[in-house]
Design a protein around this motif. Sequence first.
Motif, PDB file in Angstrom:
ATOM      1  N   VAL A  33       0.839  -1.207   0.000  1.00 20.45           N
ATOM      2  CA  VAL A  33       0.000   0.000   0.000  1.00 20.45           C
ATOM      3  C   VAL A  33       0.867   1.246   0.000  1.00 20.45           C
ATOM      4  CG1 VAL A  33      -1.625   1.354   1.384  1.00 20.45           C
ATOM      5  CG2 VAL A  33      -2.027  -1.082   1.033  1.00 20.45           C
ATOM      6  N   ALA A  34       1.925   1.256   0.807  1.00 13.79           N
ATOM      7  CA  ALA A  34       2.816   2.423   0.848  1.00 13.79           C
ATOM      8  C   ALA A  34       3.476   2.664  -0.506  1.00 13.79           C
ATOM      9  CB  ALA A  34       3.878   2.229   1.932  1.00 13.79           C
ATOM     10  N   ALA A  35       3.870   1.577  -1.192  1.00 13.24           N
ATOM     11  CA  ALA A  35       4.484   1.719  -2.506  1.00 13.24           C
ATOM     12  C   ALA A  35       3.493   2.296  -3.520  1.00 13.24           C
ATOM     13  CB  ALA A  35       5.011   0.362  -2.989  1.00 13.24           C
ATOM     14  N   VAL A  36       2.259   1.796  -3.489  1.00 12.50           N
ATOM     15  CA  VAL A  36       1.230   2.302  -4.408  1.00 12.50           C
ATOM     16  C   VAL A  36       0.923   3.773  -4.109  1.00 12.50           C
ATOM     17  CG1 VAL A  36      -1.192   2.076  -5.115  1.00 12.50           C
ATOM     18  CG2 VAL A  36       0.222   0.027  -4.818  1.00 12.50           C
ATOM     19  N   LEU A  37       0.820   4.106  -2.827  1.00 10.92           N
ATOM     20  CA  LEU A  37       0.552   5.496  -2.447  1.00 10.92           C
ATOM     21  C   LEU A  37       1.682   6.424  -2.902  1.00 10.92           C
ATOM     22  CD1 LEU A  37      -0.926   5.039   1.143  1.00 10.92           C
ATOM     23  CD2 LEU A  37      -2.124   5.984  -0.836  1.00 10.92           C
ATOM     24  N   ALA A  38       2.919   5.955  -2.798  1.00 10.83           N
ATOM     25  CA  ALA A  38       4.053   6.769  -3.243  1.00 10.83           C
ATOM     26  C   ALA A  38       3.952   7.064  -4.738  1.00 10.83           C
ATOM     27  CB  ALA A  38       5.366   6.057  -2.921  1.00 10.83           C
ATOM     28  N   VAL A  39       3.545   6.058  -5.517  1.00 11.13           N
ATOM     29  CA  VAL A  39       3.371   6.265  -6.955  1.00 11.13           C
ATOM     30  C   VAL A  39       2.238   7.255  -7.218  1.00 11.13           C
ATOM     31  CG1 VAL A  39       2.706   5.134  -9.117  1.00 11.13           C
ATOM     32  CG2 VAL A  39       4.289   3.991  -7.555  1.00 11.13           C
ATOM     33  N   LEU A  40       1.128   7.127  -6.475  1.00 13.41           N
ATOM     34  CA  LEU A  40       0.000   8.046  -6.656  1.00 13.41           C
ATOM     35  C   LEU A  40       0.383   9.478  -6.279  1.00 13.41           C
ATOM     36  CD1 LEU A  40      -2.961   5.897  -5.253  1.00 13.41           C
ATOM     37  CD2 LEU A  40      -2.487   6.471  -7.648  1.00 13.41           C
ATOM     38  N   VAL A  41       1.167   9.626  -5.212  1.00 13.46           N
ATOM     39  CA  VAL A  41       1.620  10.965  -4.814  1.00 13.46           C
ATOM     40  C   VAL A  41       2.502  11.570  -5.903  1.00 13.46           C
ATOM     41  CG1 VAL A  41       3.066  12.229  -3.186  1.00 13.46           C
ATOM     42  CG2 VAL A  41       1.419  10.561  -2.337  1.00 13.46           C
ATOM     43  N   ALA A  42       3.423  10.762  -6.445  1.00  8.61           N
ATOM     44  CA  ALA A  42       4.284  11.253  -7.522  1.00  8.61           C
ATOM     45  C   ALA A  42       3.453  11.660  -8.737  1.00  8.61           C
ATOM     46  CB  ALA A  42       5.302  10.169  -7.909  1.00  8.61           C
ATOM     47  N   ALA A 295      -3.633  -3.651  12.511  1.00 16.53           N
ATOM     48  CA  ALA A 295      -4.226  -3.373  13.816  1.00 16.53           C
ATOM     49  C   ALA A 295      -3.919  -1.952  14.269  1.00 16.53           C
ATOM     50  CB  ALA A 295      -3.708  -4.380  14.850  1.00 16.53           C
ATOM     51  N   GLN A 296      -2.701  -1.473  13.954  1.00 16.05           N
ATOM     52  CA  GLN A 296      -2.313  -0.108  14.300  1.00 16.05           C
ATOM     53  C   GLN A 296      -2.375   0.784  13.061  1.00 16.05           C
ATOM     54  OE1 GLN A 296       0.027  -2.681  15.023  1.00 16.05           O
ATOM     55  NE2 GLN A 296      -0.817  -3.027  17.053  1.00 16.05           N
ATOM     56  N   ILE A 297      -2.425   2.086  13.309  1.00 16.64           N
ATOM     57  CA  ILE A 297      -2.420   3.047  12.204  1.00 16.64           C
ATOM     58  C   ILE A 297      -1.009   3.117  11.624  1.00 16.64           C
ATOM     59  CG2 ILE A 297      -2.759   5.456  11.559  1.00 16.64           C
ATOM     60  CD1 ILE A 297      -4.752   5.664  13.883  1.00 16.64           C
ATOM     61  N   PRO A 298      -0.834   2.864  10.332  1.00 18.88           N
ATOM     62  CA  PRO A 298       0.512   2.887   9.734  1.00 18.88           C
ATOM     63  C   PRO A 298       0.996   4.318   9.482  1.00 18.88           C
ATOM     64  CG  PRO A 298      -1.124   2.332   8.065  1.00 18.88           C
ATOM     65  CD  PRO A 298      -1.873   2.467   9.361  1.00 18.88           C
ATOM     66  N   PRO A 299       2.048   4.776  10.150  1.00 21.77           N
ATOM     67  CA  PRO A 299       2.489   6.175  10.003  1.00 21.77           C
ATOM     68  C   PRO A 299       2.915   6.539   8.583  1.00 21.77           C
ATOM     69  CG  PRO A 299       3.492   5.152  11.933  1.00 21.77           C
ATOM     70  CD  PRO A 299       2.843   4.061  11.164  1.00 21.77           C
ATOM     71  N   LEU A 300       3.663   5.650   7.903  1.00 22.98           N
ATOM     72  CA  LEU A 300       4.141   5.974   6.562  1.00 22.98           C
ATOM     73  C   LEU A 300       2.976   6.096   5.581  1.00 22.98           C
ATOM     74  CD1 LEU A 300       6.349   6.425   4.485  1.00 22.98           C
ATOM     75  CD2 LEU A 300       6.603   3.933   4.281  1.00 22.98           C
ATOM     76  N   SER A 301       2.076   5.130   5.596  1.00 18.98           N
ATOM     77  CA  SER A 301       0.922   5.193   4.699  1.00 18.98           C
ATOM     78  C   SER A 301       0.029   6.384   5.031  1.00 18.98           C
ATOM     79  CB  SER A 301       0.120   3.886   4.775  1.00 18.98           C
ATOM     80  OG  SER A 301       0.873   2.808   4.272  1.00 18.98           O
ATOM     81  N   SER A 302      -0.075   6.724   6.311  1.00 18.02           N
ATOM     82  CA  SER A 302      -0.866   7.895   6.712  1.00 18.02           C
ATOM     83  C   SER A 302      -0.262   9.174   6.156  1.00 18.02           C
ATOM     84  CB  SER A 302      -0.947   7.979   8.239  1.00 18.02           C
ATOM     85  OG  SER A 302      -1.586   6.852   8.777  1.00 18.02           O
ATOM     86  N   ALA A 303       1.070   9.283   6.247  1.00 14.60           N
ATOM     87  CA  ALA A 303       1.742  10.477   5.727  1.00 14.60           C
ATOM     88  C   ALA A 303       1.562  10.584   4.215  1.00 14.60           C
ATOM     89  CB  ALA A 303       3.227  10.432   6.089  1.00 14.60           C
ATOM     90  N   LEU A 304       1.720   9.466   3.504  1.00 25.77           N
ATOM     91  CA  LEU A 304       1.560   9.486   2.047  1.00 25.77           C
ATOM     92  C   LEU A 304       0.114   9.774   1.654  1.00 25.77           C
ATOM     93  CD1 LEU A 304       3.807   6.420   1.128  1.00 25.77           C
ATOM     94  CD2 LEU A 304       4.289   8.816   0.642  1.00 25.77           C
ATOM     95  N   THR A 305      -0.837   9.247   2.424  1.00 23.23           N
ATOM     96  CA  THR A 305      -2.244   9.541   2.149  1.00 23.23           C
ATOM     97  C   THR A 305      -2.530  11.025   2.345  1.00 23.23           C
ATOM     98  OG1 THR A 305      -2.872   7.317   2.878  1.00 23.23           O
ATOM     99  CG2 THR A 305      -4.623   8.964   2.763  1.00 23.23           C
ATOM    100  N   GLY A 306      -1.984  11.609   3.402  1.00 27.15           N
ATOM    101  CA  GLY A 306      -2.150  13.037   3.631  1.00 27.15           C
ATOM    102  C   GLY A 306      -1.571  13.861   2.500  1.00 27.15           C
ATOM    103  N   ALA A 307      -0.393  13.463   2.010  1.00 29.94           N
ATOM    104  CA  ALA A 307       0.226  14.186   0.893  1.00 29.94           C
ATOM    105  C   ALA A 307      -0.636  14.096  -0.358  1.00 29.94           C
ATOM    106  CB  ALA A 307       1.616  13.612   0.618  1.00 29.94           C
ATOM    107  N   PHE A 308      -1.177  12.919  -0.633  1.00 25.99           N
ATOM    108  CA  PHE A 308      -2.026  12.746  -1.813  1.00 25.99           C
ATOM    109  C   PHE A 308      -3.294  13.598  -1.707  1.00 25.99           C
ATOM    110  CE2 PHE A 308      -5.424  10.500  -4.126  1.00 25.99           C
ATOM    111  CZ  PHE A 308      -4.877  10.515  -5.408  1.00 25.99           C
ATOM    112  N   ILE A 309      -3.886  13.637  -0.513  1.00 31.05           N
ATOM    113  CA  ILE A 309      -5.102  14.430  -0.317  1.00 31.05           C
ATOM    114  C   ILE A 309      -4.835  15.908  -0.565  1.00 31.05           C
ATOM    115  CG2 ILE A 309      -6.748  15.236   1.431  1.00 31.05           C
ATOM    116  CD1 ILE A 309      -6.624  12.449   2.685  1.00 31.05           C
TER     117      ILE A 309
END
Length: 353
Positions: A33-42, A295-309
């Motif tokens: 998910v983090a890899a896909v989000l990084a591509v979407l952010v780019a 189970a926990q909130i993933p910090p890296l994916s959260s940061a990338l999601t915020g950047a994409f938003i």
Amino acid sequence: MTAPVEERVRPAGYALARPGRASFLVHRRATLVAAVLAVLVAAAVGVALCVGETFVAPGEVLKVVLGQPSPDELVVGTLRLPRVVTGLLVGLAFGAAGALIQTVARNPLASPDIIGVSAGASALTVGAMTYGLTDYRTLPWVSVAGGLLAAALVYAFAWRGGLQAARFVLIGIGFAVALRSVTQLFLTKGDQFVAQQAKVWMTGSLNARGWDQANPLLITLLVAVPALLWAARAQRTVGLDDDTATALGVRLGRTRLGMAVLGVVLASMATGSAGPVDFVALLAPQIARRLTRTAQIPPLSSALTGAFIVVTADVLARKLLAPTELPVGVLTAAVGAPYLAWLIVRSRTGGKA
């Protein structure tokens, strides 16, 4: 043949990574998910650099980014690139801050803009602007001071032998309302021009943002990388109940305080750079958690999601009513406010957030 101990105790869905002599568990889906989000952010960054009042071909954008001569240097390099980088960094900071604070509070409603952190940063920043401080290189640090002060007050009033999540959120909401009133008071004291500047800043806008706003936030994020790595590792124990964590020897109070301070600093710096872009820190961690199914909130994916938003919202803010530009905070609020209402209704009816 008997498998190694770490292989036998490895949780389902995790892979064992061994860089050098170290070894640690990596969640397969979260990594994907983090890899896909990084591509979407780019991709979102590329679109943001191409579109505007005039369309710039991707090849010319790439030339400017790589420092090669291009006739679009002024449009892309001077006008768009600093704005897009600021939006990218703001989204990263808000996404990571939301993940940290929601983890500490164990409540999906506990984001910086809900519990008063952004309101505290805004109040002190607007107050500084009212009394003549308009240097955008200094304002982010003023915002950090305001955010830390607001967070300290909320933490102190919510602490009753422990940090109960519902009380923490309710007291934070109360402080947020009070601090917004203080902000409005400052607006009435300033001259008309400064008040207008402050009102635009308070909606959360990337318009006319440049390297003066991006650089302090970039430095903060780079310095915070080791602390974010520590927080990602400490996240599992923070998510446990107090008795279990204490029995395992975890210094829960110090760990939660450290994560909360880190989240407040990131959110306050982002607020100082672009204003209070509401609901990004609320939305990003929950979207990332649902995507990764952890189970926990993933910090890296959260940061990338915020950047994409933020980057995507800024593109839409520039194009929806062109040539009029909307503040990016208007679009994030249009999405975040209904989600907040849904969270509240869901919690009242006993649904799982």
